[in-house]
Scaffold this motif. Structure first.
Motif, short mmCIF file in Angstrom:
data_model
loop_
_atom_site.label_atom_id
_atom_site.label_comp_id
_atom_site.label_asym_id
_atom_site.label_seq_id
_atom_site.Cartn_x
_atom_site.Cartn_y
_atom_site.Cartn_z
N ASN A 23 11.12 -57.44 -46.65
CA ASN A 23 10.72 -58.84 -46.33
C ASN A 23 9.64 -59.44 -47.16
O ASN A 23 9.72 -60.31 -47.96
N ASP A 24 8.54 -58.28 -47.15
CA ASP A 24 7.59 -58.88 -48.26
C ASP A 24 7.84 -58.62 -49.48
O ASP A 24 7.27 -59.71 -50.46
N GLY A 25 8.63 -57.79 -49.84
CA GLY A 25 8.94 -57.75 -51.18
C GLY A 25 9.89 -58.90 -51.91
O GLY A 25 9.55 -59.49 -52.77
N ILE A 26 10.83 -59.32 -50.84
CA ILE A 26 11.65 -60.66 -51.28
C ILE A 26 10.59 -61.84 -51.32
O ILE A 26 10.53 -62.51 -52.22
N VAL A 27 9.80 -61.94 -50.32
CA VAL A 27 9.13 -63.26 -50.06
C VAL A 27 7.94 -63.39 -51.11
O VAL A 27 7.74 -64.27 -51.84
N SER A 28 7.30 -62.27 -51.35
CA SER A 28 6.06 -62.33 -52.12
C SER A 28 6.69 -62.51 -53.64
O SER A 28 5.88 -63.21 -54.38
N THR A 29 7.48 -61.58 -54.08
CA THR A 29 8.17 -61.73 -55.42
C THR A 29 8.81 -63.07 -55.74
O THR A 29 8.39 -63.60 -56.84
N ALA A 49 4.80 -61.33 -64.47
CA ALA A 49 4.27 -61.69 -63.32
C ALA A 49 5.07 -61.11 -62.06
O ALA A 49 4.52 -60.39 -61.04
N GLY A 50 6.36 -61.08 -62.40
CA GLY A 50 7.22 -60.58 -61.35
C GLY A 50 7.27 -58.97 -61.29
O GLY A 50 6.90 -58.38 -60.21
N VAL A 51 7.12 -58.47 -62.36
CA VAL A 51 7.15 -56.87 -62.36
C VAL A 51 5.80 -56.38 -61.81
O VAL A 51 5.63 -55.36 -61.16
N ALA A 52 4.63 -57.27 -61.97
CA ALA A 52 3.34 -56.78 -61.98
C ALA A 52 3.05 -56.97 -60.12
O ALA A 52 2.60 -56.11 -59.66
N GLY A 53 3.68 -58.07 -59.72
CA GLY A 53 3.82 -58.25 -58.26
C GLY A 53 4.29 -57.19 -57.74
O GLY A 53 4.12 -56.64 -56.33
N LEU A 54 5.56 -56.83 -58.16
CA LEU A 54 6.18 -55.64 -57.49
C LEU A 54 5.51 -54.27 -57.43
O LEU A 54 5.45 -53.86 -56.42
N ALA A 146 5.80 -43.66 -42.63
CA ALA A 146 5.20 -45.23 -42.92
C ALA A 146 5.31 -45.94 -44.32
O ALA A 146 5.86 -46.82 -44.82
N ALA A 147 4.43 -45.04 -44.84
CA ALA A 147 3.85 -45.50 -46.20
C ALA A 147 4.92 -45.35 -47.24
O ALA A 147 5.24 -46.46 -48.05
N PHE A 148 5.91 -44.27 -47.30
CA PHE A 148 6.96 -44.26 -48.16
C PHE A 148 8.12 -45.11 -47.82
O PHE A 148 8.72 -45.82 -48.65
N SER A 149 8.40 -45.34 -46.57
CA SER A 149 9.50 -46.49 -46.19
C SER A 149 9.19 -47.88 -46.47
O SER A 149 9.84 -48.64 -47.08
N SER A 150 7.77 -48.17 -46.45
CA SER A 150 7.28 -49.47 -46.85
C SER A 150 7.34 -49.53 -48.06
O SER A 150 7.72 -50.82 -48.55
N ALA A 151 6.81 -48.82 -48.95
CA ALA A 151 6.81 -48.90 -50.29
C ALA A 151 7.98 -48.87 -51.01
O ALA A 151 8.49 -49.70 -51.81
N GLY A 152 9.13 -48.04 -50.54
CA GLY A 152 10.47 -47.96 -51.09
C GLY A 152 10.95 -49.34 -50.58
O GLY A 152 12.03 -49.77 -51.48
N ALA A 153 10.98 -49.86 -49.42
CA ALA A 153 11.64 -51.08 -49.00
C ALA A 153 11.01 -52.24 -49.79
O ALA A 153 12.01 -53.22 -50.11
N PHE A 154 9.64 -52.19 -50.12
CA PHE A 154 9.11 -53.41 -50.77
C PHE A 154 9.59 -53.23 -52.28
O PHE A 154 10.19 -54.77 -52.72
N THR A 155 9.85 -52.32 -52.82
CA THR A 155 10.25 -52.18 -54.27
C THR A 155 11.71 -52.78 -54.15
O THR A 155 12.10 -53.65 -55.17
#
Length: 229
Positions: A23-29, A49-54, A146-155
């Motif tokens: 959700n944060d990955g889609i919204v923020s990017t 900007a999008g790549v840097a944000g990712l 939690a860290a890997f799940s969150s980072a992977g999902a964000f990406t």
């Protein structure tokens, strides 16, 4: 034959991290892309900007989840250490305390005492962890997971609007990125609600609403910078 229901509470840890990350990955990017585009930035600058944000967002989510869940784990371990010491020094009073808990849940005093004694004999610390402190092994903190799940999902989430921005440019970029990102959010919210056993409509609508609000605000900010320039 024993009937066994299907419960979903064991999914809380990884589901929360994955949904929050995507959700944060889609919204923020998407919001970043729309905000930068609203300032009439060149297409290359928007993509940069999008790549840097990712990249920054994925690392931020991983670090945040790891620290947060580790803190929860540290707190639980400290509580367990306190409880273990109390059991060593005041076993009888801890048994009585457990019996009182079961009485409060509806058991007769005699039965509550028997249950407490049997559970204390089997696993005293485990019984107090579950029924006194409220710590369950099924939902125990897993910082690395939690860290890997969150980072992977964000990406994965961030990649969706970024790919759209890659193929769309000019005046169509903002409306197309916004529309498809809201669609992605609605699908994500509905899927998460389905896995968690909640209302699909409610899950889809609430993430879409907050995503739309974020995109509108960043578009306004980007437009203001364009006016100032």
């Amino acid at each position: 034959m024993i009937h066994s229901e299907i419960h979903r509470s064991h999914r809380v840890g990884w589901l929360r991290a994955a949904v929050l990350g995507a959700n944060d990955g889609i919204v923020s990017t998407a919001s970043l892309i729309i905000g930068v585009a609203a300032a009439n930035t060149a297409h290359e600058g928007i993509l940069l900007a999008g790549v840097a944000g990712l990249a920054a967002g994925a690392m931020s989510m991983a670090a945040g989840e790891y620290v947060s869940v580790s803190s929860q784990s540290d707190t639980e371990n400290a509580d367990l250490a306190i409880e273990k010491k109390s059991l060593e020094q005041n076993f009888e009073s801890e048994t009585a305390e457990l019996a009182k808990i079961y009485e409060g849940r509806g058991l007769k005093p005699i039965l509550a005492k028997q249950v407490a004694e049997q559970l204390m004999a089997h696993d005293a610390l485990g019984a107090h962890a579950r029924d006194d402190i409220g710590i369950s092994e099924r939902v125990s903190p897993q910082p690395i997971q939690a860290a890997f799940s969150s980072a992977g999902a964000f990406t994965l989430g961030a990649a969706l609007p970024l790919v759209v921005a890659w193929f769309v440019s000019g005046t169509l970029l903002i409306p197309v990125v916004a529309a498809l990102s809201l669609l992605f959010l609605a699908v994500l919210g509905g899927a998460a609600a389905r896995v968690g056993g909640a209302s699909i409509t409610m899950g889809a609508s609430r993430v879409a609403f907050w995503g739309a609000l974020a995109m509108v605000l960043t578009a306004v900010v980007g437009g203001l910078f364009d006016v100032i320039a």
